[in-house]
Motif scaffolding. Sequence first.
Motif, PDB file in Angstrom:
ATOM      1  N   LEU A  76       0.536  -1.194   0.097  1.00 52.16           N
ATOM      2  CA  LEU A  76       0.271  -0.083   0.300  1.00 52.16           C
ATOM      3  C   LEU A  76       0.929   1.261  -0.071  1.00 52.16           C
ATOM      4  O   LEU A  76       0.796   2.275  -0.719  1.00 52.16           O
ATOM      5  CB  LEU A  76      -1.121  -0.283   1.305  1.00 52.16           C
ATOM      6  CG  LEU A  76      -1.984   0.851   1.540  1.00 52.16           C
ATOM      7  CD1 LEU A  76      -2.755   1.179   0.349  1.00 52.16           C
ATOM      8  CD2 LEU A  76      -2.277   1.075   2.617  1.00 52.16           C
ATOM      9  N   LEU A  77       1.792   1.716   1.011  1.00 52.51           N
ATOM     10  CA  LEU A  77       2.759   2.498   0.992  1.00 52.51           C
ATOM     11  C   LEU A  77       3.135   2.954  -0.189  1.00 52.51           C
ATOM     12  O   LEU A  77       3.463   3.457  -0.970  1.00 52.51           O
ATOM     13  CB  LEU A  77       3.437   2.112   2.174  1.00 52.51           C
ATOM     14  CG  LEU A  77       2.997   2.510   3.083  1.00 52.51           C
ATOM     15  CD1 LEU A  77       3.736   1.948   4.600  1.00 52.51           C
ATOM     16  CD2 LEU A  77       2.231   3.704   3.541  1.00 52.51           C
ATOM     17  N   MET A  78       3.852   1.934  -1.063  1.00 52.21           N
ATOM     18  CA  MET A  78       5.061   1.388  -2.053  1.00 52.21           C
ATOM     19  C   MET A  78       3.582   2.260  -3.377  1.00 52.21           C
ATOM     20  O   MET A  78       4.344   2.903  -3.826  1.00 52.21           O
ATOM     21  CB  MET A  78       5.405   0.607  -2.608  1.00 52.21           C
ATOM     22  CG  MET A  78       6.126  -0.313  -1.699  1.00 52.21           C
ATOM     23  SD  MET A  78       7.935   0.886  -1.428  1.00 52.21           S
ATOM     24  CE  MET A  78       8.575   0.717  -2.615  1.00 52.21           C
ATOM     25  N   ALA A  79       2.166   1.368  -3.161  1.00 53.21           N
ATOM     26  CA  ALA A  79       1.693   2.425  -3.708  1.00 53.21           C
ATOM     27  C   ALA A  79       1.593   3.960  -3.795  1.00 53.21           C
ATOM     28  O   ALA A  79       1.543   4.404  -5.026  1.00 53.21           O
ATOM     29  CB  ALA A  79       0.345   1.655  -3.862  1.00 53.21           C
ATOM     30  N   ALA A  80       0.801   4.255  -2.890  1.00 54.48           N
ATOM     31  CA  ALA A  80       0.562   5.797  -2.751  1.00 54.48           C
ATOM     32  C   ALA A  80       2.425   6.024  -2.446  1.00 54.48           C
ATOM     33  O   ALA A  80       2.680   7.812  -3.579  1.00 54.48           O
ATOM     34  CB  ALA A  80       1.179   6.038  -1.150  1.00 54.48           C
ATOM     35  N   GLU A  81       3.479   5.882  -2.733  1.00 51.31           N
ATOM     36  CA  GLU A  81       4.734   6.334  -3.349  1.00 51.31           C
ATOM     37  C   GLU A  81       5.140   6.373  -4.947  1.00 51.31           C
ATOM     38  O   GLU A  81       5.750   7.757  -5.523  1.00 51.31           O
ATOM     39  CB  GLU A  81       6.067   4.890  -2.925  1.00 51.31           C
ATOM     40  CG  GLU A  81       7.816   5.923  -3.276  1.00 51.31           C
ATOM     41  CD  GLU A  81       7.704   6.857  -2.601  1.00 51.31           C
ATOM     42  OE1 GLU A  81       7.152   6.785  -1.080  1.00 51.31           O
ATOM     43  OE2 GLU A  81       9.109   7.975  -2.441  1.00 51.31           O
ATOM     44  N   TYR A  82       4.096   6.030  -5.338  1.00 46.58           N
ATOM     45  CA  TYR A  82       4.359   6.359  -7.476  1.00 46.58           C
ATOM     46  C   TYR A  82       2.914   7.700  -7.419  1.00 46.58           C
ATOM     47  O   TYR A  82       3.878   8.498  -8.324  1.00 46.58           O
ATOM     48  CB  TYR A  82       3.175   5.309  -7.870  1.00 46.58           C
ATOM     49  CG  TYR A  82       3.890   3.958  -8.616  1.00 46.58           C
ATOM     50  CD1 TYR A  82       4.452   3.821  -9.873  1.00 46.58           C
ATOM     51  CD2 TYR A  82       4.282   2.568  -7.451  1.00 46.58           C
ATOM     52  CE1 TYR A  82       5.117   2.983 -10.007  1.00 46.58           C
ATOM     53  CE2 TYR A  82       4.405   1.647  -8.122  1.00 46.58           C
ATOM     54  CZ  TYR A  82       5.505   2.138  -9.446  1.00 46.58           C
ATOM     55  OH  TYR A  82       6.402   1.180 -10.170  1.00 46.58           O
ATOM     56  N   VAL A  83       2.386   7.846  -6.694  1.00 49.98           N
ATOM     57  CA  VAL A  83       1.876   9.242  -7.084  1.00 49.98           C
ATOM     58  C   VAL A  83       2.502   9.926  -5.919  1.00 49.98           C
ATOM     59  O   VAL A  83       2.979  11.317  -7.203  1.00 49.98           O
ATOM     60  CB  VAL A  83       0.876   8.654  -5.734  1.00 49.98           C
ATOM     61  CG1 VAL A  83       0.310  10.222  -5.721  1.00 49.98           C
ATOM     62  CG2 VAL A  83       0.060   8.257  -6.038  1.00 49.98           C
ATOM     63  N   LEU A  84       2.743  10.080  -5.093  1.00 52.07           N
ATOM     64  CA  LEU A  84       4.450  11.063  -4.105  1.00 52.07           C
ATOM     65  C   LEU A  84       5.644  11.348  -5.154  1.00 52.07           C
ATOM     66  O   LEU A  84       6.172  12.195  -5.130  1.00 52.07           O
ATOM     67  CB  LEU A  84       4.630  10.595  -3.471  1.00 52.07           C
ATOM     68  CG  LEU A  84       3.670  11.340  -1.979  1.00 52.07           C
ATOM     69  CD1 LEU A  84       2.187  10.069  -2.042  1.00 52.07           C
ATOM     70  CD2 LEU A  84       4.571  11.199  -0.492  1.00 52.07           C
ATOM     71  N   SER A  85       5.690  10.506  -6.015  1.00 53.53           N
ATOM     72  CA  SER A  85       7.059  10.591  -6.654  1.00 53.53           C
ATOM     73  C   SER A  85       6.995  11.552  -7.934  1.00 53.53           C
ATOM     74  O   SER A  85       7.574  11.493  -8.611  1.00 53.53           O
ATOM     75  CB  SER A  85       7.773   9.164  -7.480  1.00 53.53           C
ATOM     76  OG  SER A  85       6.979   8.397  -8.084  1.00 53.53           O
ATOM     77  N   GLU A  86       5.063  11.322  -8.294  1.00 51.86           N
ATOM     78  CA  GLU A  86       5.493  12.022  -9.624  1.00 51.86           C
ATOM     79  C   GLU A  86       4.990  13.672  -9.052  1.00 51.86           C
ATOM     80  O   GLU A  86       4.715  14.786  -9.694  1.00 51.86           O
ATOM     81  CB  GLU A  86       4.285  11.539 -10.208  1.00 51.86           C
ATOM     82  CG  GLU A  86       4.324  10.556 -10.554  1.00 51.86           C
ATOM     83  CD  GLU A  86       5.353  10.524 -12.023  1.00 51.86           C
ATOM     84  OE1 GLU A  86       5.817  11.397 -11.997  1.00 51.86           O
ATOM     85  OE2 GLU A  86       6.092   9.958 -12.368  1.00 51.86           O
ATOM     86  N   GLY A  87       5.290  14.307  -7.558  1.00 55.70           N
ATOM     87  CA  GLY A  87       5.012  15.807  -6.964  1.00 55.70           C
ATOM     88  C   GLY A  87       3.892  15.478  -6.542  1.00 55.70           C
ATOM     89  O   GLY A  87       3.529  16.691  -5.951  1.00 55.70           O
ATOM     90  N   ASN A  88       2.783  14.830  -6.578  1.00 53.12           N
ATOM     91  CA  ASN A  88       1.486  14.903  -6.016  1.00 53.12           C
ATOM     92  C   ASN A  88       1.339  14.379  -4.041  1.00 53.12           C
ATOM     93  O   ASN A  88       1.205  12.905  -4.299  1.00 53.12           O
ATOM     94  CB  ASN A  88       0.223  14.318  -6.749  1.00 53.12           C
ATOM     95  CG  ASN A  88      -1.011  14.772  -5.595  1.00 53.12           C
ATOM     96  OD1 ASN A  88      -1.405  15.197  -4.960  1.00 53.12           O
ATOM     97  ND2 ASN A  88      -2.045  14.280  -6.939  1.00 53.12           N
ATOM     98  N   TYR A  89       1.559  15.405  -3.388  1.00 55.97           N
ATOM     99  CA  TYR A  89       1.891  14.783  -2.528  1.00 55.97           C
ATOM    100  C   TYR A  89       0.435  14.652  -1.240  1.00 55.97           C
ATOM    101  O   TYR A  89       0.082  14.138   0.174  1.00 55.97           O
ATOM    102  CB  TYR A  89       2.852  15.809  -2.047  1.00 55.97           C
ATOM    103  CG  TYR A  89       3.760  15.858  -2.415  1.00 55.97           C
ATOM    104  CD1 TYR A  89       5.317  14.644  -1.833  1.00 55.97           C
ATOM    105  CD2 TYR A  89       4.643  17.021  -2.572  1.00 55.97           C
ATOM    106  CE1 TYR A  89       6.058  15.120  -2.670  1.00 55.97           C
ATOM    107  CE2 TYR A  89       5.912  17.299  -3.471  1.00 55.97           C
ATOM    108  CZ  TYR A  89       6.442  16.072  -3.210  1.00 55.97           C
ATOM    109  OH  TYR A  89       8.042  16.157  -4.116  1.00 55.97           O
ATOM    110  N   ASN A  90      -0.486  14.863  -2.216  1.00 56.27           N
ATOM    111  CA  ASN A  90      -2.416  15.159  -1.403  1.00 56.27           C
ATOM    112  C   ASN A  90      -2.984  13.314  -1.700  1.00 56.27           C
ATOM    113  O   ASN A  90      -3.546  13.589  -2.408  1.00 56.27           O
ATOM    114  CB  ASN A  90      -2.912  15.846  -2.377  1.00 56.27           C
ATOM    115  CG  ASN A  90      -2.096  17.355  -1.803  1.00 56.27           C
ATOM    116  OD1 ASN A  90      -1.788  17.984  -0.778  1.00 56.27           O
ATOM    117  ND2 ASN A  90      -2.236  17.799  -3.828  1.00 56.27           N
TER     118      ASN A  90
END
Length: 341
Positions: free
Chosen positions: A217-231
């Motif tokens: 789950l955290l790695m999936a969230a990391e995909y979103v944050l790694s593109e610059g969306n921290y929300n």
Amino acid sequence: MLIVMAVGATREQVAAVTAHIEALGLKGHPIPGAQRVAIGITGNTGVIEPALFESLPGVLEVIPVSHPYKLVSREVKPEDSVVSVGGVKIGGGHFAVIAGPCSVENTDQALVAARAVRAAGAHILRGGAFKPRTSPYSFQGLGKAGLAILRDVGRETGMPVVSEALDHESLEQVVETCDMIQVGARNMQNYSLLRTCGRTRKPVLLKRGMSATVEELLMAAEYVLSEGNYNVVLCERGIRTFADHTRNTLDLAAVVAVQRLSHLPIIVDPSHGTGKRHKVIPMGRAAAAAGADGLMIEVHHDPTHALSDAAQQVLPEELAQLMHQLPVLLPLTGRHLSERQ
Ligand code: PEP
Ligand code: MN
């Protein structure tokens, strides 16, 4: 790798370190904290030499990040993140309730649901327009027309809205009409969809896959944050086990596990987590007592005739009862009901 800037490091020094990271072909993610700024580095395939940054002006220390997830981890950002959805805060003590029907079925049903959840005290309106159904012959949702209804009734009742994007095409429509993008359990590891969500700046509600570990789950969230969306707001919605007294097994320990590892808010969906109407409110209370940052609850004025998830949608008065009980539970974990818009 994490670069910790000294207290009092200037904006220019942070920008210079970030530029240095990018000149090396890597990506820098400045993360403001209460005391000082940290800069996460992603994009490296091997080890980065700390000496490359240690002597840059304003740098306090350079530390390796021990987890495979970086930007979502508490090592990188010790303070809780607060995600704002149309002005409603989630996380950092702010507890938000997302409520509404499983599916938008028609304007009347959506409006009745929206008025009822608003009157009960919910913060954000949910409603599926693109539905991930097990059978291709079941109601698939109203699609684009459903999103328009959700947006309109959300406006009329003064609530931000969230709806699920199933693929890239529906994602574009959800981004246009909604305040938050829902990525469902079945898409938690759709990495291409996650990356595209990461390129938007819309808050993302990322539901745990039905057989995903907390690390996945955290790695999936990391995909979103790694593109610059921290929300990103995480959501525990139950996992598959051998138990058959509930539709899924609601894993409340995952809330506690996530909060130790990550700064991201995590909410709980006891509707999909239990699948049975009479179990939803008790498990909603349990989630609040466990320290979740919010709830997602399916509500329908006539659940038995609902076009999807008829067995688990609660009546508006059941939600209202829970909303009255939350102020008793939330102070136990240092939380309070979020302000409504
Ligand atoms: C939903 O929230 O409507 C939904 C389909 O949930 P999940 O992805 O958790 O099954
Ligand atoms: Mn549902």
